[in-house]
Design a protein around this motif. Structure first.
Motif, PDB file in Angstrom:
ATOM      1  N   ILE A   1      -0.638   1.226  10.373  1.00  0.00           N
ATOM      2  CA  ILE A   1      -1.478   1.735   9.284  1.00  0.00           C
ATOM      3  C   ILE A   1      -1.478   0.766   8.105  1.00  0.00           C
ATOM      4  N   VAL A   2      -0.369   0.078   7.902  1.00  0.00           N
ATOM      5  CA  VAL A   2      -0.330  -0.910   6.818  1.00  0.00           C
ATOM      6  C   VAL A   2      -1.318  -2.050   7.112  1.00  0.00           C
ATOM      7  N   ALA A   3      -1.370  -2.457   8.359  1.00  0.00           N
ATOM      8  CA  ALA A   3      -2.332  -3.502   8.735  1.00  0.00           C
ATOM      9  C   ALA A   3      -3.764  -2.984   8.612  1.00  0.00           C
ATOM     10  N   MET A   4      -3.962  -1.718   8.951  1.00  0.00           N
ATOM     11  CA  MET A   4      -5.318  -1.164   8.844  1.00  0.00           C
ATOM     12  C   MET A   4      -5.781  -1.120   7.390  1.00  0.00           C
TER      13      MET A   4
ATOM     14  N   PRO B   1       6.100   4.469   2.068  1.00  0.00           N
ATOM     15  CA  PRO B   1       5.776   5.744   2.713  1.00  0.00           C
ATOM     16  C   PRO B   1       5.984   6.913   1.762  1.00  0.00           C
ATOM     17  N   LEU B   2       5.049   7.834   1.771  1.00  0.00           N
ATOM     18  CA  LEU B   2       5.116   9.006   0.888  1.00  0.00           C
ATOM     19  C   LEU B   2       4.817  10.250   1.719  1.00  0.00           C
ATOM     20  N   ARG B   3       5.870  10.981   2.053  1.00  0.00           N
ATOM     21  CA  ARG B   3       5.683  12.161   2.909  1.00  0.00           C
ATOM     22  C   ARG B   3       5.179  13.346   2.092  1.00  0.00           C
TER      23      ARG B   3
ATOM     24  N   GLY C   1      -3.632   4.709   2.543  1.00  0.00           N
ATOM     25  CA  GLY C   1      -3.781   5.026   3.962  1.00  0.00           C
ATOM     26  C   GLY C   1      -2.977   6.265   4.265  1.00  0.00           C
ATOM     27  N   ILE C   2      -3.172   6.800   5.462  1.00  0.00           N
ATOM     28  CA  ILE C   2      -2.462   8.030   5.798  1.00  0.00           C
ATOM     29  C   ILE C   2      -2.146   8.065   7.283  1.00  0.00           C
ATOM     30  N   VAL C   3      -0.956   8.541   7.586  1.00  0.00           N
ATOM     31  CA  VAL C   3      -0.616   8.901   8.965  1.00  0.00           C
ATOM     32  C   VAL C   3      -0.409  10.407   8.973  1.00  0.00           C
ATOM     33  N   ALA C   4      -1.159  11.101   9.804  1.00  0.00           N
ATOM     34  CA  ALA C   4      -1.148  12.559   9.822  1.00  0.00           C
ATOM     35  C   ALA C   4      -0.491  13.037  11.104  1.00  0.00           C
TER      36      ALA C   4
ATOM     37  N   PRO D   1       0.824  -1.221   0.000  1.00  0.00           N
ATOM     38  CA  PRO D   1       0.000   0.000   0.000  1.00  0.00           C
ATOM     39  C   PRO D   1       0.853   1.264   0.000  1.00  0.00           C
ATOM     40  N   LEU D   2       0.310   2.289  -0.576  1.00  0.00           N
ATOM     41  CA  LEU D   2       0.964   3.593  -0.561  1.00  0.00           C
ATOM     42  C   LEU D   2       0.412   4.376   0.637  1.00  0.00           C
ATOM     43  N   ILE D   3       1.309   4.754   1.535  1.00  0.00           N
ATOM     44  CA  ILE D   3       0.890   5.411   2.775  1.00  0.00           C
ATOM     45  C   ILE D   3       1.362   6.853   2.776  1.00  0.00           C
ATOM     46  N   GLY D   4       0.431   7.764   2.778  1.00  0.00           N
ATOM     47  CA  GLY D   4       0.779   9.182   2.895  1.00  0.00           C
ATOM     48  C   GLY D   4       1.182   9.518   4.318  1.00  0.00           C
ATOM     49  N   ILE D   5       2.175  10.373   4.444  1.00  0.00           N
ATOM     50  CA  ILE D   5       2.595  10.859   5.769  1.00  0.00           C
ATOM     51  C   ILE D   5       2.520  12.380   5.720  1.00  0.00           C
ATOM     52  N   ALA D   6       1.437  12.906   6.249  1.00  0.00           N
ATOM     53  CA  ALA D   6       1.242  14.360   6.264  1.00  0.00           C
ATOM     54  C   ALA D   6       1.922  14.945   7.495  1.00  0.00           C
ATOM     55  N   CYS D   7       2.559  16.077   7.338  1.00  0.00           N
ATOM     56  CA  CYS D   7       3.300  16.627   8.472  1.00  0.00           C
ATOM     57  C   CYS D   7       3.232  18.147   8.465  1.00  0.00           C
TER      58      CYS D   7
END
Ligand code: FES
Length: 596
Positions: A266-269, A103-105, A142-145, A67-73
């Protein structure tokens, strides 16, 4: 390793997924990356610099499994509260990679409560839009913010509620308190007290300069139960942050471990399809209101939670906050209501300990971010100071009271436990300021006809008029400070810092800019507050008076859009076109995917 299937694996497909926008392997990003046409190839090439690779031997096609996971910061030199997030974003990135995601910041606007004028509240919805639209328009599964300062977490919650892709929030923790004259300095709360002391002639210039140096120390959020702390606690309570993340000092080694864990989780989610809508339910919000009352949280959280709920088609009536507060007393002895600071709450176990202390008032069947239920996640053991017990609360007054009447037909909010019990039932003549500038110019005027019984009113600072700055705890007039007066009844259509205290009626709705009664109030009008009975009224007939409206200062740019679409405080000050108060508005429309 990411693998791509060849075009022959989808012989029955009339068009590539990249062209049709249809996901084929369960990942949202497949709509961008799957297929063998020029569109999908170009999308994959665009992500090569970020680490996307095709498996050896594959000839093109869609992605599988990674999965491609956005990391907003929100890290920014303009926002010391969020500067520590850069290191935590790295931790998230490590976790995402370790779990097999990509991860994609991406940076997002940083809302500094200290510096943004007239108020960061003007831009909360803009950040929410930025995050929602980044999700909508990009191949994120998915995203981690990562956010910290007051408006960042509410904006994230709103955006994630609308986009509803798997999501976690990581907060940056509080600033370790500096010491001033032997006492730990509580962010905001100490400043408001010491400013009064200075205006009363009790604090000299040297001490004032020393205070500036002390308040400038450290990174992280305010270390009192301000809005940032409150909203971090809300995010964890709602299940959108991992247990134990909300109440930690900035720089605590556990933060980087939890950030890494968030990346793995988040990858598991994404694999399990766990979305914010799983958490943002009536039961989840019910728990959030319970915890909000128990910690004596910021009144700003009332607005923010209403906005987040509105994104999921739910309404949180103001009366519900009052009802929960009447049932669940304040048990956190943390400033501004209590005496401790956030490091003390961290030492007592943070949010998990709060949840355990109020477990009898919670729905324990709701999920938390780990995948367990809340009931399965509670720590054992008794509460430790600054946490108390429901049977032995910190205050006999509830966290929030809500009042209605001819001055506030749609309601207003009081942080009752931080107010003066006697002033919660009070009648006095109004002194009305129709702008912040007028208040600042008149408040210390020796000719101001003010007594301790006066009711100070600041109108013209509601959501449409001024975007609701935290101007509500109007300074006590210097003349009265000199007489030892420390609290007066104050009323406003604006907000108050979560670090603030005093008897202040906030968020009066409707605000004066849209015809609310405060616009017609005048000096000398007799105002009555009976917070215990839930009423706020004026005895004069205001109907024949000309309203005093706040001047329209901005004629172009974002403030104009804000003014056109912002709703009133009881609706969360969200924009009308972002709310989801009908079922069709809950739908998150995916973009048409083809050539750009
Ligand atoms: Fe940023 Fe208080 S000013 S958290």
């Amino acid at each position: 390793m990411l693998s791509f299937s060849g075009p022959n694996e989808r012989p029955d497909s009339p068009a590539s997924p990249a062209s049709s926008g249809l996901p084929t392997s369960g990942l949202r990003s497949d709509a961008w990356l799957g297929g063998d046409d020029e569109v999908a190839l170009n999308h994959r090439a665009a992500l090569r610099a970020a680490g996307l690779r095709r498996s050896a031997g594959s000839r093109g096609g869609r992605s599988r499994g990674r999965p491609l996971i956005g990391i907003a910061c929100t890290a920014s030199d303009l926002n010391r509260c969020d500067l520590g997030l850069t290191a935590l974003a790295e931790g998230v990135r490590r976790g995402v990679r370790a779990a097999g995601g990509l991860p994609l910041r991406f940076p997002v606007m940083s809302l500094s409560e200290d510096l943004i004028k007239p108020t960061a509240m003007l831009y909360r919805n803009l950040l929410a839009i930025e995050v929602e639209e980044t999700i909508r328009s990009q191949p994120l599964d998915g995203i981690v913010a990562l956010g910290n300062c007051d408006k960042t977490v509410p904006a994230y919650l709103m955006a994630l509620a609308s986009a509803d892709i798997p999501a976690l929030i990581v907060t940056g923790g509080f600033r370790v308190p500096a010491t001033f004259d032997g006492e730990p300095l509580g962010s905001g709360t100490a400043l408001w007290r010491l400013y009064d002391a200075r205006r009363a002639g009790l604090l000299g210039s040297a001490e004032w300069a020393r205070l500036e140096a002390c308040l400038g120390q450290g990174l992280g959020a305010c270390n009192t139960m301000g809005t940032a702390s409150t909203m971090a606690i809300m995010a964890e309570t709602l299940g959108l942050a991992l247990p134990g993340t909300a109440v930690l000092a900035s720089g605590d080694p556990r933060q980087s471990e939890l950030a890494e864990e968030a990346g793995r989780r988040i990858v598991a989610m994404v694999a399990d399809g766990v979305r914010p809508s799983s958490f943002l339910t009536p039961a989840g919000f019910g728990n959030a209101l319970t915890v909000l009352a128990a910690v004596g949280g910021s009144t700003n959280a009332v607005i923010h939670l209403c906005a987040v709920a509105g994104r999921r088609g739910l309404r949180l009536p103001l009366r519900q906050f009052a009802e929960v507060s009447a049932r669940v007393p304040v048990i956190a002895d943390v400033a501004p209501i209590g005496t401790g600071l956030m490091p003390d709450l961290a030492g007592a176990g943070g949010v998990p300990a709060v949840l355990a202390a109020v477990a009898s008032q919670l729905d324990l069947s709701v999920p938390v971010a780990t995948g367990a239920t809340l009931g399965e996640s509670l720590p054992p053991g008794p509460a430790r100071w600054p946490l108390g017990e429901l049977a032995a609360p910190v205050s006999t007054l509830p966290a929030f009271m809500v009042v209605y009447g001819n001055l506030a037909p749609d309601g207003a909010v009081i942080k009752a436990a931080a107010a003066g019990p006697a002033l919660l039932r009070h009648r006095g003549p109004a002194i009305v300021f129709h702008s912040y500038a007028e208040m600042r110019s008149r408040i210390d005027d020796p000719l101001l006809d003010v007594t301790p019984d006066s009711v100070l009113v600041l109108a013209g600072c509601g959501p449409a008029g001024m975007a609701m700055p935290e101007w509500g705890n109007i300074p006590i007039p210097a003349r009265l400070l000199g007489q030892g007066v420390t609290d007066m009844l104050r009323i406003t259509d604006g907000r108050m810092s979560g670090t603030g205290f005093g008897t202040v009626v906030l968020h009066v709705a409707p605000e004066s800019a849209v015809g609310g009664a405060l616009a017609r109030l005048r000096d000398g009008d007799l105002v009555s507050l009976d917070a215990y009975a839930g009423s706020l009224s004026v005895s004069a007939d205001l109907s024949g008076r000309e309203p005093v409206l706040p001047p329209v200062r901005d004629v172009r740019g974002w403030p104009v859009l804000h003014r056109m679409h912002v709703t009133q405080a009881p609706e969360g000050c969200d924009y009308d076109f972002l709310q989801a108060l009908t079922p069709d508005r809950l739908a998150f429309a995916e973009p048409v995917i083809g050539r750009s």
